[in-house]
Scaffold this motif. Sequence first.
Motif: not given
Length: 105
Positions: A75-102
């Motif tokens: 519910t709030r806008q932040s005075e501090v810039q929020l970035y991507k969640n790097r920890a989440a992206e590192q957990l997701l990285w090995p599961y990214h489908n590099w072959r293409g959708h479908g």
Amino acid sequence: MAIAVTDLVPIDELRTHIEFDAEDRNALIIRYAQAALDYCLRWCDEPRWKTAADVPTLVVSALLLVFADLFEHRTRQSEVQLYKNRAAEQLLWPYHNWRGHGEDT
């Protein structure tokens, strides 16, 4: 068919993760958790994941991190810039489908 977040993570665990004890906001909690799951599934783009049992544990962990960010800053806008969640992206990285959708190979 969409995967329901509560098939992956029970509502009690979602409340515990964000340290929220009351049950009067279950619908809101599930809404943000579902959005986090949808984000993680889109990021990975793996069409073979059709049921909760198909989703790897690391992706579930990433969903919890994204969910906590969404809930904390809902519910709030932040005075501090929020970035991507790097920890989440590192957990997701090995599961990214590099072959293409479908593609199922």
